[in-house]
Motif scaffolding. Structure first.
Motif, short mmCIF file in Angstrom:
data_model
loop_
_atom_site.label_atom_id
_atom_site.label_comp_id
_atom_site.label_asym_id
_atom_site.label_seq_id
_atom_site.Cartn_x
_atom_site.Cartn_y
_atom_site.Cartn_z
N ASN A 1 1.13 -0.96 -0.33
CA ASN A 1 0.14 -0.34 0.30
C ASN A 1 1.10 1.45 0.07
O ASN A 1 0.49 2.39 -0.77
CB ASN A 1 -0.82 -0.10 1.42
N ARG A 2 2.32 1.47 0.64
CA ARG A 2 2.74 2.18 0.81
C ARG A 2 3.24 2.57 -0.57
O ARG A 2 3.19 4.52 -0.86
CB ARG A 2 4.06 2.21 1.81
N VAL A 3 4.21 1.90 -1.57
CA VAL A 3 4.00 1.82 -2.63
C VAL A 3 3.19 2.31 -3.65
O VAL A 3 3.56 3.59 -4.33
CB VAL A 3 5.05 0.88 -2.64
N GLN A 4 1.84 0.99 -3.54
CA GLN A 4 0.87 2.05 -4.90
C GLN A 4 0.74 3.39 -4.26
O GLN A 4 0.41 4.85 -5.21
CB GLN A 4 -0.25 0.92 -4.16
N MET A 5 0.75 3.86 -2.67
CA MET A 5 0.54 5.45 -2.19
C MET A 5 1.56 6.30 -3.26
O MET A 5 1.33 7.55 -3.75
CB MET A 5 -0.24 5.72 -0.91
N MET A 6 2.55 6.13 -2.82
CA MET A 6 4.03 6.64 -3.47
C MET A 6 3.61 7.04 -4.78
O MET A 6 3.47 8.29 -5.49
CB MET A 6 5.33 6.19 -2.36
N MET A 7 2.99 6.47 -5.58
CA MET A 7 3.19 6.38 -6.73
C MET A 7 1.95 7.35 -7.69
O MET A 7 2.09 8.23 -8.10
CB MET A 7 3.43 5.50 -8.05
N GLU A 8 0.88 6.82 -6.43
CA GLU A 8 -0.34 8.12 -6.44
C GLU A 8 -0.43 9.46 -6.80
O GLU A 8 -0.58 9.92 -7.19
CB GLU A 8 -1.29 7.33 -5.98
N GLU A 9 0.48 9.49 -5.58
CA GLU A 9 1.33 11.16 -4.84
C GLU A 9 1.67 11.65 -6.09
O GLU A 9 2.11 13.02 -6.73
CB GLU A 9 1.66 11.04 -3.57
N ASP A 10 3.29 10.73 -6.79
CA ASP A 10 4.31 11.29 -7.62
C ASP A 10 2.96 11.46 -8.92
O ASP A 10 3.12 12.84 -9.69
CB ASP A 10 5.08 10.84 -8.40
N GLY A 11 2.13 10.07 -9.33
CA GLY A 11 1.45 10.67 -10.50
C GLY A 11 2.32 11.22 -12.22
O GLY A 11 3.46 11.40 -12.34
#
Length: 626
Positions: free
Chosen positions: A307-317
């Motif tokens: 979940n942490r990696v997924q959220m980091m990527m979503e935040e970077d966009g």
């Protein structure tokens, strides 16, 4: 990524070194002595020496470990520990735990495990029920607990603490580990062969360990595990070749839990080094420093990392997110191929090489860069999370076992794995499915029974040695075991439909990156509902993005926006469920479930009954007027 052999075979076709099982050591003491003799100068343990300036990782060889273990073991003998006398260990995971446990083994005693979070009353029960004579206590907090219950455990003659400062008291009931080792060294000077004599006297049928299960109701039950169970588990795991002598293990799991204890036994058989540190908040930092090749963990750790990696990527966009999604897809294609025993070729091989260089290797670096295998146990792992790790180049081999089966019963191999299953049985273990779907086990890893509890033993062990696990499962066409749920957790709605809550909970955790716990409820109700908690770390970034960055955790998770966000994931979940399984209502709790609050076991499993009783009003509100 690990290479795989063709996946058309079954356990009967597996390449197994049966000689390792047939010629296994007589006891854990023998196993330790043999390991030291084989590789005395190889690294055995790593541990962090903590100071104000930071952690310094120290390495101990097998020969050095033996010197300390023998001294502590001889010290226990000097304290009066004889064959099968019980010695309790009340401590978090740390290097000294491993030394103390091995010392009990070579002295011929029996280790009784106690979680450091165990309440006074249960500690008193465990010590009295096991008839423990000596207790290893981690620190001043554990020593204080033992002093509070001293009147209830007159059989405890000595407390040995890992913290020298905690040994300074009003009497000599408490001594330090160093003092015990010094006492032992004096004994060894007089009788050099003392420890060898104790090891020589050990046999496979001698009691080695009593592990008290952290049950959700009633008194804990003491599971009696013989030396043959531990040596079988180690030899059988070695025989299938999933771990190697040159591996480096990172061990943070609670050693009072059977899974953690097994991970301390495997190195004695196989010979790899183990880095020990039980500080959960240091796992990420330590992985970067230790750079392990292997780690065992509970599903929650994998879920949080995913979940942490997924959220980091979503935040970077933007471009970064598009590149990540592309690499993720390529990794998934390769993962699926290798699960079939094939390797990528042509254009896919070229794309994979590029994806690995740009993205996948960067993800692996977060775990130290060298992990080739994770083992997930103690609860069900969401198969999508497992597939994702594999697509990143880190195989998660999900396994299955219970305290009563000495942890490892089945496990997915690096050469044969099927997501959504817990793998094949270890060689020498039999698995069958009863008419009602319950998983039955038989083999050398099965417990001797429950300590001082013949009635409970008779309920689960029959005359032919079959153990009733209490789990519902099925064997597929190639012998892989799939666990559906705990038999006692399955419930029937008022409409007569059966629901398996664990499967639904696992699915949701693979969908929602912000969830911490998802507790499905609905026994004898006319629909299914749930209690939800959100991860305190994961929700902060979401809160900032949604204009709630200045709110407290409780305010964030109980907000309308949080409810709307969770509802979206619940709708996604429901789209793949049968009508009677669908979540009709849910409540987001204003605090997470924790081990300290008694809502999770130390191995991070849900205490379903405790949670249902504690939040009864919230659950009842789901059905008010229904």
């Amino acid at each position: 990524m690990p290479s795989a052999t063709p996946q058309t075979h079954s356990p009967a076709d597996e390449a197994v070194d049966h000689r390792l099982i047939e010629e296994r050591a007589a006891s854990v003491g023998h196993l330790f002595r043999q390991r030291v003799a084989r590789t005395p100068d190889s690294p055995a343990f790593m541990y962090a020496k903590v100071s104000a300036s930071g952690d310094e990782w120290l390495t101990v060889t097998w020969a050095e470990a033996k010197s300390t273990v023998d001294a502590i073991g001889a010290g226990l003998v000097a304290l009066g520990i004889g064959p099968e006398d019980r010695v309790a260990l009340a401590s978090a995971t740390r290097y000294e735990w491993a030394l103390a446990d091995l010392a009990v083994m070579v002295a011929g005693g029996v280790t009784t495990t106690i979680y450091p979070t165990t309440i006074d009353d249960d500690v008193a029960f465990i010590l009295a029920d096991s008839q423990s004579k000596v207790v290893f206590a981690e620190d001043a907090e554990q020593v204080a607990k033992l002093r509070r219950i001293a009147g209830s455990v007159p059989g405890v003659t000595k407390v040995v603490t890992f913290d020298p400062e905690a040994a300074s008291g009003e009497d000599d009931w408490v001594i330090s580990l160093d003092a015990l080792a010094a006492l032992g060294r004096s004994g060894l000077e007089r009788t050099p062969g003392l420890i060898d004599e104790r090891i020589d006297a050990l046999t496979p049928d001698r009691l080695a360990t009593i592990i008290y299960t952290s049950g959700t109701t009633g008194r804990p039950k003491g599971v009696r595990l013989l030396h043959r169970a531990w040596t079988y588990e180690a030899a059988a795991t070695d025989s299938i070749g999933i771990l190697r002598e040159d591996d480096l293990q990172y061990l943070w799991l609670p050693l009072a839990h059977v899974f953690g204890k097994l991970l301390l036994t495997l190195p004695l058989q196989i010979g790899f080094c183990t880095a020990i540190d039980g500080r959960i908040d240091k796992i990420v930092d330590n992985l970067a420093v230790v750079k392990p090749t292997f780690m065992g963990a509970a599903p929650r750790i994998f879920e949080k990392a995913y979940n942490r990696v997924q959220m980091m990527m979503e935040e970077d966009g933007g471009v970064k997110l598009k590149l990540f999604r592309w690499a993720e897809g390529v990794g998934r294609e390769v993962s699926d191929l290798r699960a079939e025993g094939k390797d990528p070729s042509g254009l896919l091989a070229t794309k994979y090489s590029l994806a690995d260089k740009l993205v996948l290797s960067k993800v692996r670096e977060r775990f130290g860069g060298r992990v080739r295998l994770f083992i997930s146990g103690s609860a069900a792992l969401n198969q999508d999370v497992g597939r994702w790790f594999d697509s990143m180049g880190m195989l998660v081999g999900e396994g299955y076992g219970l305290t009563e089966s000495c942890a490892a019963t089945t496990v997915n191999r690096t050469s044969a794995y099927r997501y959504g299953t817990v793998g094949w049985p270890l060689p020498g273990t039999e698995v069958r499915i009863a008419e009602d779907g319950e998983v039955l086990l038989r083999g050398d890893g099965i417990m001797d029974g429950y300590h001082n509890n013949p009635e409970a033993t008779a309920e689960v062990l029959d005359a032919d040695g079959w153990f009733r696990t209490g789990d519902i499962g099925e064997l597929d066409d190639r012998g892989f075991l799939r666990i559906t749920d705990r038999k006692k957790d399955l419930f029937k709605t008022s409409g007569g439909k059966y629901v398996a809550p664990s499967m639904i909970e696992s699915q949701f955790k693979g969908m929602c990156p912000f969830v911490s716990q998802f507790v499905v409820h609905g026994a004898d109700r006319n629909f299914v509902s749930a209690l939800v908690t959100l991860d305190p770390d994961a929700i902060q970034g979401w809160a900032v993005a949604n204009g709630l960055g200045d709110r407290t955790y409780a305010e964030i998770v109980t907000s309308d926006k949080a409810h709307e966000m969770v509802q979206g994931y619940v709708d996604e979940l429901n789209s793949g469920l049968n009508r009677w399984e669908q979540i009709k209502k849910f409540t987001i709790l204003d605090s997470d479930l924790t081990v300290d609050s008694g809502e999770l076991t130390p191995s991070l499993k849900l205490k379903r009954k405790v949670v249902s009783e504690r939040y009864k009003d919230a659950l009842d509100a789901h059905y008010a007027g229904a």
